[in-house]
Design a protein around this motif. Structure first.
Motif, PDB file in Angstrom:
ATOM      1  N   GLY A 160       0.752  -1.181   0.103  1.00  0.00           N
ATOM      2  CA  GLY A 160       0.146  -0.038  -0.100  1.00  0.00           C
ATOM      3  C   GLY A 160       0.920   1.142   0.059  1.00  0.00           C
ATOM      4  O   GLY A 160       0.141   2.337   0.218  1.00  0.00           O
ATOM      5  N   LEU A 161       2.199   1.208  -0.447  1.00  0.00           N
ATOM      6  CA  LEU A 161       3.014   2.310  -0.446  1.00  0.00           C
ATOM      7  C   LEU A 161       3.173   2.749  -1.941  1.00  0.00           C
ATOM      8  O   LEU A 161       3.126   1.703  -2.819  1.00  0.00           O
ATOM      9  CB  LEU A 161       4.351   2.131   0.142  1.00  0.00           C
ATOM     10  CG  LEU A 161       4.354   1.811   1.794  1.00  0.00           C
ATOM     11  CD1 LEU A 161       5.652   1.133   2.377  1.00  0.00           C
ATOM     12  CD2 LEU A 161       4.015   3.274   2.457  1.00  0.00           C
ATOM     13  N   PHE A 162       3.505   3.831  -2.170  1.00  0.00           N
ATOM     14  CA  PHE A 162       3.880   4.497  -3.582  1.00  0.00           C
ATOM     15  C   PHE A 162       5.316   4.576  -3.659  1.00  0.00           C
ATOM     16  O   PHE A 162       5.879   5.425  -2.854  1.00  0.00           O
ATOM     17  CB  PHE A 162       2.823   5.729  -3.774  1.00  0.00           C
ATOM     18  CG  PHE A 162       3.339   6.460  -5.332  1.00  0.00           C
ATOM     19  CD1 PHE A 162       2.976   5.960  -6.255  1.00  0.00           C
ATOM     20  CD2 PHE A 162       4.155   7.674  -4.973  1.00  0.00           C
ATOM     21  CE1 PHE A 162       3.459   6.806  -7.363  1.00  0.00           C
ATOM     22  CE2 PHE A 162       4.746   8.270  -6.036  1.00  0.00           C
ATOM     23  CZ  PHE A 162       4.161   7.695  -7.315  1.00  0.00           C
ATOM     24  N   THR A 163       5.880   3.983  -4.663  1.00  0.00           N
ATOM     25  CA  THR A 163       7.522   3.892  -4.849  1.00  0.00           C
ATOM     26  C   THR A 163       7.451   5.559  -5.529  1.00  0.00           C
ATOM     27  O   THR A 163       7.017   5.773  -6.881  1.00  0.00           O
ATOM     28  CB  THR A 163       7.774   3.228  -5.851  1.00  0.00           C
ATOM     29  OG1 THR A 163       7.693   1.821  -4.994  1.00  0.00           O
ATOM     30  CG2 THR A 163       9.353   3.470  -5.957  1.00  0.00           C
ATOM     31  N   ARG A 164       8.235   6.599  -5.063  1.00  0.00           N
ATOM     32  CA  ARG A 164       8.623   7.777  -5.491  1.00  0.00           C
ATOM     33  C   ARG A 164       9.793   7.864  -6.516  1.00  0.00           C
ATOM     34  O   ARG A 164       9.859   8.292  -7.492  1.00  0.00           O
ATOM     35  CB  ARG A 164       8.692   8.678  -4.493  1.00  0.00           C
ATOM     36  CG  ARG A 164       8.922  10.409  -4.946  1.00  0.00           C
ATOM     37  CD  ARG A 164       9.078  11.164  -3.315  1.00  0.00           C
ATOM     38  NE  ARG A 164      10.537  11.109  -3.008  1.00  0.00           N
ATOM     39  CZ  ARG A 164      10.742  11.579  -1.861  1.00  0.00           C
ATOM     40  NH1 ARG A 164       9.743  12.368  -1.117  1.00  0.00           N
ATOM     41  NH2 ARG A 164      11.979  11.381  -1.393  1.00  0.00           N
TER      42      ARG A 164
ATOM     43  N   TRP B 117      12.849   5.277  -2.426  1.00  0.00           N
ATOM     44  CA  TRP B 117      11.904   6.115  -1.678  1.00  0.00           C
ATOM     45  C   TRP B 117      10.665   5.873  -1.785  1.00  0.00           C
ATOM     46  O   TRP B 117      10.011   5.706  -3.012  1.00  0.00           O
ATOM     47  CB  TRP B 117      12.325   7.454  -2.045  1.00  0.00           C
ATOM     48  CG  TRP B 117      13.581   8.038  -1.660  1.00  0.00           C
ATOM     49  CD1 TRP B 117      14.746   8.103  -2.313  1.00  0.00           C
ATOM     50  CD2 TRP B 117      13.892   8.628  -0.558  1.00  0.00           C
ATOM     51  NE1 TRP B 117      15.615   8.413  -1.986  1.00  0.00           N
ATOM     52  CE2 TRP B 117      15.535   8.863  -0.641  1.00  0.00           C
ATOM     53  CE3 TRP B 117      13.331   9.132   0.701  1.00  0.00           C
ATOM     54  CZ2 TRP B 117      16.003   9.585   0.209  1.00  0.00           C
ATOM     55  CZ3 TRP B 117      13.890   9.526   1.769  1.00  0.00           C
ATOM     56  CH2 TRP B 117      15.439   9.986   1.447  1.00  0.00           C
ATOM     57  N   ALA B 118       9.769   5.597  -0.831  1.00  0.00           N
ATOM     58  CA  ALA B 118       8.160   5.317  -0.828  1.00  0.00           C
ATOM     59  C   ALA B 118       7.256   6.297  -0.063  1.00  0.00           C
ATOM     60  O   ALA B 118       7.702   6.863   0.814  1.00  0.00           O
ATOM     61  CB  ALA B 118       7.830   3.919  -0.651  1.00  0.00           C
ATOM     62  N   GLU B 119       6.168   6.711  -0.292  1.00  0.00           N
ATOM     63  CA  GLU B 119       5.266   7.291   0.520  1.00  0.00           C
ATOM     64  C   GLU B 119       3.998   6.646   0.622  1.00  0.00           C
ATOM     65  O   GLU B 119       3.436   5.720  -0.051  1.00  0.00           O
ATOM     66  CB  GLU B 119       5.058   8.735  -0.385  1.00  0.00           C
ATOM     67  CG  GLU B 119       6.128   9.578  -0.650  1.00  0.00           C
ATOM     68  CD  GLU B 119       5.725  10.798  -1.577  1.00  0.00           C
ATOM     69  OE1 GLU B 119       4.709  10.704  -1.950  1.00  0.00           O
ATOM     70  OE2 GLU B 119       6.786  11.653  -1.992  1.00  0.00           O
TER      71      GLU B 119
END
Length: 254
Positions: free
Chosen positions: A188-192, A251-253
């Motif tokens: 459920g994380l978004f890779t920046r 990096w993830a958000e």
């Protein structure tokens, strides 16, 4: 034969080596520290979780920039080194807490940042740990993962995992970039962004840091000599056993 869990193996492997990791150039230095500091500039109110903190190098680098850092690790010996070093350096915003990455003892939305450096390859369940990272991050929070990375090729991967576990029986897996991206997304994380670095490892200090038994050291060197030229070239294996490997910076958000 004495029965032990993976957590027992991790604690045994790192218990006596904690001080060696504090002074290890591989762990104390790295271009990624500048990236972490740049990310945290102007974030003086943030709380940071240093996940799998080891000897505390990430904590020491970022503590002056934020409101507080929790240095979290499965090894109490590592946490003792972090606590004593933080006190000696006057970094009184660092606190330590012991536990596994898969079971974080923190409420939901506790941190603005979670940073993990050279720890994930020891985790027994990467997916579960990443879901825990998402849970303890605040909405919009950022996670950074730095770890040795598998090239993805079956031949190169088999070699890498083999030498890793011969050197350190607490090793679980070095993941490929594709595996990282999929597991981060599934959590459920978004890779920046993600990038690849190269890390040179000097053989003698690499095995000494883990106090790798002599038969295992011999096995690693025999394996290095037995592999085909593709493997020796990719990992830049030298006559003394020193080599280079890939590192992912992701990096993830939330």
């Amino acid at each position: 034969m004495t029965s032990s869990t993976h957590a027992d193996v991790v604690q045994r492997q790192f218990g006596e080596q904690a001080s060696a990791y504090l002074s290890s150039p591989v762990h104390a230095q790295g271009t990624e520290f500048a990236l972490l500091q740049a990310e945290l500039q102007g974030q003086g109110a943030a709380r940071v979780l240093d996940l799998g903190c080891g000897a505390g190098h990430v904590s020491f680098q970022v503590a002056p920039l934020v409101a507080g850092v929790v240095a979290y690790d499965l090894s109490q010996s590592m946490l003792d080194v972090v606590a004593s070093t933080a006190a000696a350096r006057g970094l009184n915003t660092i606190v330590t807490e012991r536990g596994a990455a898969e079971r974080l003892p923190f409420p939901d939305a506790s941190f603005e940042y979670v940073i993990s450096r050279y720890s994930a390859h020891h985790w027994s369940d990467l997916g579960l740990a990443l879901r825990e990272v998402r849970r303890v991050l605040k909405p919009g929070g950022v996670a950074a993962f730095i770890d040795v990375m598998s090239p993805g090729s079956p031949l190169l991967d088999t070699y890498l995992q083999s030498v890793e576990v011969l050197r350190d029986t607490s090793h679980v897996r070095d993941y490929s970039a594709d595996q990282w991206l999929r597991q981060v997304s599934d959590a459920g994380l978004f890779t920046r962004s993600h990038s690849r670095q190269r890390l040179h490892l000097e053989f003698a200090s690499w095995v000494e840091r883990m106090r790798t038994p002599e038969p295992m050291r011999v096995a690693i060197r025999q394996l290095q000599r037995a592999m085909g030229e593709e493997v020796r070239q990719y990992y830049q294996i030298q006559a003394d056993g020193s080599f280079s490997t890939d590192v992912i910076v992701l990096w993830a958000e939330r």
